[in-house]
Design an enzyme around this catalytic site. Sequence first.
Site, PDB file in Angstrom:
ATOM      1  N   TYR A  23       8.725   2.672 -12.083  1.00 54.71           N
ATOM      2  CA  TYR A  23       9.180   1.610 -13.333  1.00 54.71           C
ATOM      3  C   TYR A  23       8.110   0.404 -13.220  1.00 54.71           C
ATOM      4  CZ  TYR A  23      13.652   3.892 -14.261  1.00 54.71           C
ATOM      5  OH  TYR A  23      14.625   4.775 -14.646  1.00 54.71           O
ATOM      6  N   GLU A  49      21.244   1.560  -9.538  1.00 57.87           N
ATOM      7  CA  GLU A  49      20.470   0.777  -8.572  1.00 57.87           C
ATOM      8  C   GLU A  49      21.268  -0.565  -8.198  1.00 57.87           C
ATOM      9  OE1 GLU A  49      16.504  -0.271  -9.670  1.00 57.87           O
ATOM     10  OE2 GLU A  49      15.902  -1.014  -7.472  1.00 57.87           O
TER      11      GLU A  49
END
Lengths: 387, 323
Positions: A133, A249
């Site tokens: 990411y 997350e």
Amino acid sequence: MDMSFSAEEELFREEVRTWLGEHLVGDFARLRGRGGLGDMDAFVEERIAWEQELGRGGWTGLAWSKESGGRGASLVEQVIFLEEYARSRAPGRAGHIGEGLLGPTVAAFGTDAQKARFLAPILAGTEIWCQGYSEPNAGSDLAALQTRAVRDGDNWVIDGQKVWTSLAMVSQWCFVLARTGAGSSRHEGISCLLVRMDQPGVRVVPIRQMTGNAEFAEVFFDGATTPVDHVVGPVDGGWKVAMHTLAHERGASTLGQQADFTNELRALVQVAKDNGAANDPGIRDRLAELWMRLKVMRLTALRTLSAHDRGELPREAMITKLFWATWHRDLGELAMDVLGPDAAVLREGHDHDLHRLFLWTRSDTIYAGTNEIQKNLIAQRALGMPR
Amino acid sequence: MRFSFTEEQRQMRDALRSSLTESCPSGRVRAAWKTPDAALRIELAEQGILAINLPEDAGGLGLGAQDWVLLAEELGLVAAPVNLIETLATNPTLAAIGALDLASQVGTGAEFVALEEPGGFALDADKAAGILAVRDGRVGWLRDATLIAETSVDGTRRPFKVDGRFEAVDADATDLLDRAALVAAAELVGLSRRMLDLAVEYSKSRRQFGKPIGSFQAVQHHLVDALQRIAFAAPAVYRAAWSVDTNHPNRSVHVSMAKVYASEAALFTGRKALQVHGAIGYTFEYDLHMWMKRAWTLSSAWGDVRHHTDRVGQFVMSGGQDA
């Protein structure tokens, strides 16, 4: 309200405890207490073997649905497992990114073929995943990412750079956010690609941290390829997929930490008693204060589990990351104050663990969304404040 | 494991909320600064709240802390000018010592039993049918009491320094004071929630530099910090209620946690709410100060942060185990 565990739940706890006791032996015994956050580059091969041992025992994918090959465990069972896992000081999970982030994302957005291809090896611990990411120019502002993938026949060809990629050095696969749309900008035209790491177009350069460890890396994509059917979710519609992953997350997958935190705090109390720091009322107060905050984290997690009150809970759930990150940072600082003048000296044993704790906890308020970004999100989403 | 309130408990909370929204606007709190609000006690008695934790043979509902903790929070939310702490704390004590007649009178609102808080004050002691106190770890009545009126920073409260002939009774002092601290903690959570709401609403409507001040990160972060304190204080309070009801061996530690957290949440939220309001929040005319003053008094009463942190500290340092 019933704050005790049912007989059935206690039975499950016993099953977990027994299994861990019987399997954390032999070569695995020395992994106890190792490989957690801040120590993820320790005993990696051995921890992958342990991941496979867990897989054989049916202890991976606890939270996954049975249909995905998981155990379909209730939230309470997940908590019990994580508590017992930490209590036994079993090692940090090498497969946590696959199990906690990529797997649930594939289960939610993937094609049947993708589910058939990717889920089972995660459960078996035979394929390790990393998350592509962040980029040098896309940290808190993830939508500024620049990595690009261009269609070429049956493949996507990927060029760009990712950074802070945990466990990239040992991963077989990376899920990469890349710009695929013509005229793509910000949240539009991004896709989530599953990319094999072992290929000529991928180069991994470990980054050495303040702790001296190298848990994460830079990942360079220079003409790397992946088949066109390795896109999760719609092409050009990957932002929604990425946000779904981040929700994991920042949410439920952090529950197990509290049990690890309990171990750390207990160890610190012991050091404070041994070296006399506990006689200082200031230190005692701070230990008590951290203890209370830790208990409150647990209570909040338990409350999240009780579905009945769900209507009132999102506010509390959103604050979890901010809360534990700050708690852990404070624990690190208290650890150094407990050591007193010895804090400046590196030694083996307890002190060494505390130094590692201190240095690692400098990162908690930064990774997985800085405190400031968390506060912006909470202000807008929980308090409804204007942008 | 089920850490949530029952349907009935939440219905009671909702019913009280809607009745207080109507009957106890901030103007009523303000009025109580001038004239004590005797009517509110009666209104609460009519809703069964003063007798909620009395046994049925004293006209009560026979319910426990899990049933009243949300109600105390609601009273905090509106800064209700009423002494609920003393009543919810002393009701089980009156029942335990067999003072059922007096207890049932308290339940109807006809009588009030005062309780000296450990700081040495008893509210409305001049109107009390009796004053309970804890001395040297024992519960007892203060007979032939002399009263010295004091002025509270919160104008709705009427504290007295009390002394008298101590007549011990057979009741558990720790449980009594723990109950009082828990009611205070629940009220503090309610006070905090309202102060945060006031500040959030103000930040959305107040415009400077051409936009609502709530769009500035500095302002947002103040209020998120407050939300964080409140969001984590509430579960500590709710769990302590369960521990009190079930006679959990660590119930005092759980109550201390609740009181510490709720006190800090209220003090912190008050400070942040005032800062976000700016000068208007500092005026007597604006409502915020009435909530802040209640928070100041309740956070220092029934064991302040120092006292309760110390109790937790002793537990932690002695290696106490707690799930």
